[in-house]
Motif scaffolding. Structure first.
Motif, PDB file in Angstrom:
ATOM      1  N   GLY A   1      70.841 -39.999  29.940  1.00 48.56           N
ATOM      2  CA  GLY A   1      70.047 -38.282  30.344  1.00 48.56           C
ATOM      3  C   GLY A   1      69.081 -38.664  31.457  1.00 48.56           C
ATOM      4  O   GLY A   1      67.804 -37.581  31.346  1.00 48.56           O
ATOM      5  N   THR A   2      69.280 -38.963  31.953  1.00 50.94           N
ATOM      6  CA  THR A   2      68.382 -39.285  33.878  1.00 50.94           C
ATOM      7  C   THR A   2      68.993 -38.375  34.433  1.00 50.94           C
ATOM      8  O   THR A   2      69.933 -37.221  34.495  1.00 50.94           O
ATOM      9  CB  THR A   2      68.764 -40.403  34.112  1.00 50.94           C
ATOM     10  N   THR A   3      67.459 -37.835  34.512  1.00 47.72           N
ATOM     11  CA  THR A   3      67.559 -36.510  35.026  1.00 47.72           C
ATOM     12  C   THR A   3      66.789 -36.661  36.891  1.00 47.72           C
ATOM     13  O   THR A   3      66.235 -37.295  37.511  1.00 47.72           O
ATOM     14  CB  THR A   3      66.507 -35.437  34.856  1.00 47.72           C
ATOM     15  N   VAL A   4      67.417 -35.727  37.494  1.00 48.28           N
ATOM     16  CA  VAL A   4      66.859 -35.565  38.529  1.00 48.28           C
ATOM     17  C   VAL A   4      66.551 -34.316  39.804  1.00 48.28           C
ATOM     18  O   VAL A   4      67.711 -33.286  38.711  1.00 48.28           O
ATOM     19  CB  VAL A   4      68.614 -36.177  40.696  1.00 48.28           C
ATOM     20  N   TYR A   5      66.032 -33.883  39.938  1.00 51.25           N
ATOM     21  CA  TYR A   5      65.506 -32.264  40.498  1.00 51.25           C
ATOM     22  C   TYR A   5      65.148 -32.533  41.785  1.00 51.25           C
ATOM     23  O   TYR A   5      64.597 -33.665  41.884  1.00 51.25           O
ATOM     24  CB  TYR A   5      63.809 -32.001  39.758  1.00 51.25           C
ATOM     25  N   ALA A   6      65.333 -31.145  42.801  1.00 50.49           N
ATOM     26  CA  ALA A   6      65.299 -30.858  43.753  1.00 50.49           C
ATOM     27  C   ALA A   6      64.038 -30.764  44.118  1.00 50.49           C
ATOM     28  O   ALA A   6      62.634 -29.972  42.833  1.00 50.49           O
ATOM     29  CB  ALA A   6      65.705 -29.360  44.210  1.00 50.49           C
TER      30      ALA A   6
ATOM     31  N   THR B   1      63.686 -27.139  34.200  1.00 51.99           N
ATOM     32  CA  THR B   1      64.000 -28.412  33.294  1.00 51.99           C
ATOM     33  C   THR B   1      65.676 -28.307  32.646  1.00 51.99           C
ATOM     34  O   THR B   1      66.178 -27.738  32.026  1.00 51.99           O
ATOM     35  CB  THR B   1      63.251 -28.178  32.127  1.00 51.99           C
ATOM     36  N   ILE B   2      65.923 -29.587  33.845  1.00 52.07           N
ATOM     37  CA  ILE B   2      67.501 -29.462  33.099  1.00 52.07           C
ATOM     38  C   ILE B   2      67.736 -30.467  31.402  1.00 52.07           C
ATOM     39  O   ILE B   2      67.505 -31.831  31.349  1.00 52.07           O
ATOM     40  CB  ILE B   2      69.010 -30.035  33.791  1.00 52.07           C
ATOM     41  N   SER B   3      68.526 -29.977  30.746  1.00 52.94           N
ATOM     42  CA  SER B   3      68.825 -30.756  29.760  1.00 52.94           C
ATOM     43  C   SER B   3      70.726 -30.769  29.093  1.00 52.94           C
ATOM     44  O   SER B   3      70.952 -29.922  30.098  1.00 52.94           O
ATOM     45  CB  SER B   3      67.962 -30.319  28.123  1.00 52.94           C
TER      46      SER B   3
END
Length: 122
Positions: free
Chosen positions: A55-60, A68-70
């Motif tokens: 569930g690690t997230t990365v965003y521009a 929010t990504i999930s």
């Protein structure tokens, strides 16, 4: 892996949309799933990514704090909640799957969904 994106539409500035990406075909274990977007005449742009396992997230930077990504492992579905939308967010949004940790590069994604149009009116 087959990916099917949905949830796009027309929304006013400041509004919200939630995109979904349903994955099928095989079990997702160590994949990274990402969202990219593209406007006519421009290269595909990284939006966000999430590791399926942890569930690690990365965003521009352009979407950080607004999107929010999930993911829902049980439903094999990834989501992109988009809030405070701006006209600059108008694009076709694609979901993609990769086994590489280089999540910001579209070249490292092997599987792509068909895209869903997001239009933000001013």
């Amino acid at each position: 892996v087959q990916l099917q994106a949905s949830g796009g539409g027309l929304v006013q500035t400041g509004g919200s949309l939630r995109l979904s990406c349903l994955a099928s075909g095989r079990r997702l274990s160590y994949d990274y799933l990402g969202w990219f977007r593209q406007t006519p005449g421009k290269e595909r742009e990284f939006v966000a990514a999430i590791s399926w396992a942890g569930g690690t997230t990365v965003y521009a930077d352009s979407v950080k704090g607004r999107f929010t990504i999930s993911r829902d492992n049980n439903k094999n579905t990834m989501y992109l909640q988009m809030n405070s939308l701006k006209p600059d967010d108008t694009a076709v949004y694609y979901c993609a799957s990769s086994t590489s940790v280089r999540v910001r590069s579209s070249d490292d994604y092997a599987y792509w969904g068909q895209g869903t149009q997001v239009t933000v009116s001013s």
